[in-house]
Design an enzyme around this catalytic site. Sequence first.
Site, PDB file in Angstrom:
ATOM      1  N   GLN A  13      28.310 109.955 -85.902  1.00  0.00           N
ATOM      2  CA  GLN A  13      27.026 109.538 -86.479  1.00  0.00           C
ATOM      3  C   GLN A  13      26.978 108.031 -86.719  1.00  0.00           C
ATOM      4  OE1 GLN A  13      26.250 110.542 -90.556  1.00  0.00           O
ATOM      5  NE2 GLN A  13      24.040 110.336 -90.369  1.00  0.00           N
ATOM      6  N   ASP A  35      36.689 107.352 -78.242  1.00  0.00           N
ATOM      7  CA  ASP A  35      36.565 108.586 -79.019  1.00  0.00           C
ATOM      8  C   ASP A  35      37.432 109.633 -78.343  1.00  0.00           C
ATOM      9  OD1 ASP A  35      35.455 110.966 -80.462  1.00  0.00           O
ATOM     10  OD2 ASP A  35      33.986 109.508 -81.144  1.00  0.00           O
ATOM     11  N   ARG A  37      36.324 112.416 -77.422  1.00  0.00           N
ATOM     12  CA  ARG A  37      35.461 113.084 -76.440  1.00  0.00           C
ATOM     13  C   ARG A  37      34.384 112.101 -75.987  1.00  0.00           C
ATOM     14  NH1 ARG A  37      30.810 113.984 -79.752  1.00  0.00           N
ATOM     15  NH2 ARG A  37      31.484 113.609 -81.871  1.00  0.00           N
ATOM     16  N   ASP A  53      42.879 109.434 -78.701  1.00  0.00           N
ATOM     17  CA  ASP A  53      43.225 110.223 -79.874  1.00  0.00           C
ATOM     18  C   ASP A  53      43.807 109.248 -80.894  1.00  0.00           C
ATOM     19  OD1 ASP A  53      44.431 111.721 -81.818  1.00  0.00           O
ATOM     20  OD2 ASP A  53      45.603 112.987 -80.455  1.00  0.00           O
ATOM     21  N   TYR A 143      38.921 115.730 -98.449  1.00  0.00           N
ATOM     22  CA  TYR A 143      38.371 114.491 -97.893  1.00  0.00           C
ATOM     23  C   TYR A 143      38.468 113.343 -98.914  1.00  0.00           C
ATOM     24  CZ  TYR A 143      34.626 111.420 -96.074  1.00  0.00           C
ATOM     25  OH  TYR A 143      33.887 110.371 -95.616  1.00  0.00           O
ATOM     26  N   LYS A 147      40.518 109.809 -98.722  1.00  0.00           N
ATOM     27  CA  LYS A 147      39.871 108.494 -98.815  1.00  0.00           C
ATOM     28  C   LYS A 147      40.451 107.674 -99.963  1.00  0.00           C
ATOM     29  CE  LYS A 147      37.038 108.503 -95.317  1.00  0.00           C
ATOM     30  NZ  LYS A 147      37.295 107.601 -94.186  1.00  0.00           N
TER      31      LYS A 147
HETATM   32  N1  SER Z   1      28.739 111.929 -96.090  1.00  0.00           N
HETATM   33  C1  SER Z   1      30.089 112.290 -96.400  1.00  0.00           C
HETATM   34  C2  SER Z   1      30.236 113.736 -96.586  1.00  0.00           C
HETATM   35  O1  SER Z   1      29.283 114.360 -96.978  1.00  0.00           O
HETATM   36  C3  SER Z   1      30.552 111.566 -97.639  1.00  0.00           C
HETATM   37  O2  SER Z   1      31.260 110.435 -97.292  1.00  0.00           O
HETATM   38  O3  SER Z   1      31.294 114.255 -96.391  1.00  0.00           O
END
Ligand code: SER
Length: 315
Positions: A13, A35, A37, A53, A143, A147
């Site tokens: 995105q 990328d 792909r 990769d 996630y 981060k």
């Molecule tokens: N937009 C991301 C997510 O929703 C947040 O960094 O995972």
Amino acid sequence: MKKRILIVGACGQIGTELTGALRAKFGDHKVIASDIREGEDALMKGGPFEILDATDYFALEDLVMRHEITDVYLMAAMLSATAEKFPMKAWNLNMNSLFNVLNLAKDHKIEKVFWPSSIAVFGSTTPKSDTPQRTIMEPSTVYGISKQTGERWCEYYHQKFGVDVRSVRYPGLISYKTLPGGGTTDYAVDIFHKALKHGKYISFLNSESTLPMMFMDDAIRATIDIMESPSEKVKIRSSYNLGAISFSPAEISEEIKTHLPEFEMEYQPDFRQAIADSWPQSIDDSDARQDWGWEHQFDLKATTKIMLDNLKPSE
Ligand code: SER
């Protein structure tokens, strides 16, 4: 100086639009898109592209040496909702790709790194409104943990080895060119597609889930601006808070209704509700504004209009 840029994760995105913007600014042949792909036509045909990769250090090093890369934008990552389903895969991708790029910079094989962080570094114990740059950070998602850890390593590599790494904590990003994948804020993109197609949207977050958001053009400008700022202006080397707009599903639905009065919204919160509940509602980004002149341009009204105008089927 001969600048040559590598974008890792160019088909995602953010990567798609970042690649277009960097090609326009520096010239198609100066920007190598990569990328795991292949991506959409315009991206593939607009300049050099390589399959990569990002967790494979030697493949990355080879590509960097062959193209004499100076600047790397590391956009490959697994986002919040998918990462909950594949924790170890997310950890491996999000961390190993970062170490690979930081180590290339440490060994002077590249000069500058951009690596995005996220509002996901914050957790339910963080102050929710006007979340400060420095505050309690107890992320509760895979996630978010990746981060936050990444931020610590970026600062460490900067302080210990002089690595020129720059980062912002993106909020939810709204765009019409390439779909997001696997995030909690994805609803704020999907809603426009479904509003135009079906006149109706079933939201996976409840009506009052206010989250920080941003239109993609603002995010791309922030990304290139922080990378092009003189090094001494980039004082924070973990990651900068970056704010623009905040809204709830109910509020974006109201704004869509000003264009599509028949639009209907239903709410069926799923596991992503708990993720959204742990994140801030709005962000204090005064450090980014002071240090390197960050300013957002798009509000909810403008964003809604641009999204609908661009996704509308042409007559
Ligand atoms: N937009 C991301 C997510 O929703 C947040 O960094 O995972």
